[in-house]
Write a protein that holds these residues in place. Sequence first.
Motif, PDB file in Angstrom:
ATOM      1  N   UNK A 374       0.825  -1.211   0.000  1.00 28.68           N
ATOM      2  CA  UNK A 374       0.000   0.000   0.000  1.00 28.68           C
ATOM      3  C   UNK A 374       0.858   1.261   0.000  1.00 28.68           C
ATOM      4  N   UNK A 375       2.055   1.184   0.607  1.00 26.74           N
ATOM      5  CA  UNK A 375       2.947   2.337   0.670  1.00 26.74           C
ATOM      6  C   UNK A 375       3.811   2.477  -0.580  1.00 26.74           C
ATOM      7  N   UNK A 376       3.626   1.581  -1.533  1.00 26.03           N
ATOM      8  CA  UNK A 376       4.393   1.661  -2.781  1.00 26.03           C
ATOM      9  C   UNK A 376       5.828   1.214  -2.646  1.00 26.03           C
ATOM     10  N   UNK A 377       6.089   0.321  -1.681  1.00 22.19           N
ATOM     11  CA  UNK A 377       7.456  -0.111  -1.403  1.00 22.19           C
ATOM     12  C   UNK A 377       7.785  -1.467  -2.021  1.00 22.19           C
ATOM     13  N   UNK A 378       6.865  -2.035  -2.794  1.00 26.06           N
ATOM     14  CA  UNK A 378       7.100  -3.332  -3.429  1.00 26.06           C
ATOM     15  C   UNK A 378       7.363  -3.137  -4.924  1.00 26.06           C
ATOM     16  N   UNK A 379       8.298  -3.891  -5.479  1.00 26.79           N
ATOM     17  CA  UNK A 379       8.517  -3.797  -6.927  1.00 26.79           C
ATOM     18  C   UNK A 379       7.289  -4.286  -7.681  1.00 26.79           C
ATOM     19  N   UNK A 380       7.031  -3.691  -8.829  1.00 26.19           N
ATOM     20  CA  UNK A 380       5.896  -4.127  -9.641  1.00 26.19           C
ATOM     21  C   UNK A 380       6.139  -5.544 -10.149  1.00 26.19           C
ATOM     22  N   UNK A 485      12.074  12.756 -25.313  1.00 30.00           N
ATOM     23  CA  UNK A 485      12.328  11.359 -24.947  1.00 30.00           C
ATOM     24  C   UNK A 485      11.546  11.019 -23.674  1.00 30.00           C
ATOM     25  N   UNK A 486      10.281  10.642 -23.807  1.00 29.61           N
ATOM     26  CA  UNK A 486       9.451  10.399 -22.617  1.00 29.61           C
ATOM     27  C   UNK A 486       9.888   9.187 -21.814  1.00 29.61           C
ATOM     28  N   UNK A 487       9.715   9.299 -20.515  1.00 30.66           N
ATOM     29  CA  UNK A 487      10.005   8.212 -19.584  1.00 30.66           C
ATOM     30  C   UNK A 487       8.772   7.956 -18.725  1.00 30.66           C
ATOM     31  N   UNK A 488       8.396   6.696 -18.611  1.00 24.07           N
ATOM     32  CA  UNK A 488       7.271   6.299 -17.759  1.00 24.07           C
ATOM     33  C   UNK A 488       7.835   5.906 -16.408  1.00 24.07           C
ATOM     34  N   UNK A 489       7.542   6.716 -15.413  1.00 24.51           N
ATOM     35  CA  UNK A 489       8.045   6.493 -14.063  1.00 24.51           C
ATOM     36  C   UNK A 489       6.831   6.358 -13.131  1.00 24.51           C
ATOM     37  N   UNK A 490       6.303   5.153 -12.948  1.00 26.44           N
ATOM     38  CA  UNK A 490       5.047   4.999 -12.203  1.00 26.44           C
ATOM     39  C   UNK A 490       5.184   5.307 -10.720  1.00 26.44           C
ATOM     40  N   UNK A 491       4.137   5.872 -10.171  1.00 29.08           N
ATOM     41  CA  UNK A 491       4.040   6.066  -8.729  1.00 29.08           C
ATOM     42  C   UNK A 491       3.444   4.792  -8.154  1.00 29.08           C
ATOM     43  N   UNK A 492       4.268   3.970  -7.545  1.00 30.50           N
ATOM     44  CA  UNK A 492       3.812   2.644  -7.116  1.00 30.50           C
ATOM     45  C   UNK A 492       2.755   2.712  -6.017  1.00 30.50           C
ATOM     46  N   UNK A 493       2.790   3.772  -5.246  1.00 34.78           N
ATOM     47  CA  UNK A 493       1.770   3.925  -4.208  1.00 34.78           C
ATOM     48  C   UNK A 493       0.396   4.144  -4.847  1.00 34.78           C
ATOM     49  N   UNK A 494       0.340   5.002  -5.860  1.00 36.42           N
ATOM     50  CA  UNK A 494      -0.923   5.240  -6.558  1.00 36.42           C
ATOM     51  C   UNK A 494      -1.375   3.980  -7.300  1.00 36.42           C
ATOM     52  N   UNK A 495      -0.421   3.299  -7.925  1.00 33.98           N
ATOM     53  CA  UNK A 495      -0.779   2.081  -8.644  1.00 33.98           C
ATOM     54  C   UNK A 495      -1.307   1.012  -7.707  1.00 33.98           C
ATOM     55  N   UNK A 496      -0.704   0.905  -6.519  1.00 32.49           N
ATOM     56  CA  UNK A 496      -1.161  -0.091  -5.547  1.00 32.49           C
ATOM     57  C   UNK A 496      -2.620   0.144  -5.181  1.00 32.49           C
ATOM     58  N   UNK A 497      -2.994   1.402  -5.035  1.00 33.04           N
ATOM     59  CA  UNK A 497      -4.381   1.727  -4.712  1.00 33.04           C
ATOM     60  C   UNK A 497      -5.320   1.317  -5.846  1.00 33.04           C
ATOM     61  N   UNK A 498      -4.857   1.460  -7.083  1.00 31.90           N
ATOM     62  CA  UNK A 498      -5.677   1.060  -8.233  1.00 31.90           C
ATOM     63  C   UNK A 498      -5.778  -0.465  -8.305  1.00 31.90           C
ATOM     64  N   UNK A 499      -4.646  -1.145  -8.131  1.00 34.20           N
ATOM     65  CA  UNK A 499      -4.647  -2.610  -8.229  1.00 34.20           C
ATOM     66  C   UNK A 499      -5.467  -3.263  -7.115  1.00 34.20           C
ATOM     67  N   UNK A 500      -5.572  -2.603  -5.979  1.00 36.46           N
ATOM     68  CA  UNK A 500      -6.370  -3.155  -4.875  1.00 36.46           C
ATOM     69  C   UNK A 500      -7.839  -3.330  -5.270  1.00 36.46           C
TER      70      UNK A 500
END
Length: 553
Positions: A374-380, A485-500
């Motif tokens: 939930x805190x975005x501390x896990x690798x995707x 040169x775009x880079x996709x740098x995901x916010x893992x905390x936000x993604x975790x909330x979506x994946x939940x």
Amino acid sequence: MKRIRGFKTRSCLAIGILLAFFILTNFWMLSRIQDSPSLKLRFLKSNSSRLSLPDELRKIGKGKKPHKTAYARLLYKAAHALADNQYRSTEPKDLWLETYHAVASLWQPCADQRVWKPTEGNNGYIMVTANGGINQQRVAVCNIVAVARLLNATLVIPTFMFSSVWRDTSQFADIYQEDYFIDYLKPDIHIVKELPKELQSLYLEAIGIVVTDVDIAKEAKPSFYLKNILPLLMKNRVVHFVGFGNRLASDPIPYHLQRLRCRCNFHALQFTPKIQATAALLIQRMRQNATHSGILDENLVGRFAKSKGKVKKDFRYLALHLRFEIDMVAHSLCDFGGGEEEKKELQAYHEIHFPGLVELNNTTKIPSPERLKAEGLCPLMPEETVLMLAGLGFKRDTRIFLAGAHIYGGKSRLNALTTLFPNMVTKENLLSPSEIEPFLNFSSKLAALDFITCSASDVFAMTDSGSQLSSLVSGYRVYYGGGKMPTIRPNKRRLADIFMKNDTIEWKIFETRIRKAVRQNKRVFSRPVGRSVYRYPRCSECMCNTQEAIRPP
């Protein structure tokens, strides 16, 4: 009238058959993700942008059964969306573009500009043995160049420590152009290939001039080196830094010393011709031998770049750094759906490679895997990564270069990714056995190939922003990319909330939230105080803001 009815009947039948086809196709794709072996990675050399989903799925071979995934429902919806969009030419308009191009393009490289005289290096000699992998070593080299200038010392070409993890015997000249490095930095510091003969016989440790990371605090300020290291250097004429890593602060650093670090990273470190030539092959094959090179090619592969010009969109590719090796997985203390078998395997890895983590776990209450997630501390996980890419709108036939070492769980763990995006390849797939043979068993050289191919990509996606490779690649793209040169740098905390919400969220809402979460991390800003210039080069020491340059004083 009968003809009309017959026509309507045939039309309804045709529509019914098409609907059944799509339903069966999606069900087949999902069943392969959950229960079948992985899709064989390969590269489509045809210039056709259209893929037949059934044809691709028929080529799935036999293999190891993958982990059960917690995202079966979302993966089904992703498969349906990719199949539905397969023959459409439209993608989100900013998918392959820098979101804030106008602002980003104002920043231009200027770390090569010098205003000082070269140092004579007459206070003594600095030796350094850098630890870690190639990316940690690169940072160490740039830091020690700045330290040598600070102390008015002569730098001996860095050496690299042999690591039980990386198991690579490569030294500086095996990875970088040594003479170019020396010549390019000559206006800044004096560099030699070895100590003078009269100093080579010194037993450095016995006379107290070996300095380890234990002796230097992390992010040490320049004042530390002037107070503690300079006297040693003046007295003994030699100081040897062993295990030197992240031991020079990002701030506060004198302006031109900071610029020197940027100059070293972005200009002085050029890979060897052998690495450049092989990386150029990788780039050319990812672009299906397009006649023109990309924006960064010349900086990365030198004379092996093709003629300058705009690469057509049909030859674009995405580079993905999937940071999911066992060391990352184990150190995170997260749960990845492997049950008791996974826990035992990672615990055994902890005891061998992370004994300090074991001790900490025994004496301190560590947050639960759910809390860490939930805190975005896990690798995707690979499953989460493929959902992110599908949610962003990448088409199924997107060419994807997968960087990194061995993925934890093997090919079966990549099953969802390779099934939904079958044009995903690695350097091992793109190079012939004879082409890759000189690099095998040399992790640093292999990582150099990944660095170049990722940096040159039309879009770069990372799954862990703390990774050194991802940090250096994204910084390189900012420095030389001209805001294109775009880079996709995901916010893992936000993604975790979506994946939940994977059991209830609808695909359109999922897409909207994923795109918003990624777009928010694409903002253009100056380097925050205390952050690495290698990752965030948008600062006056490294880059010049052209808008500020034309403002009246």
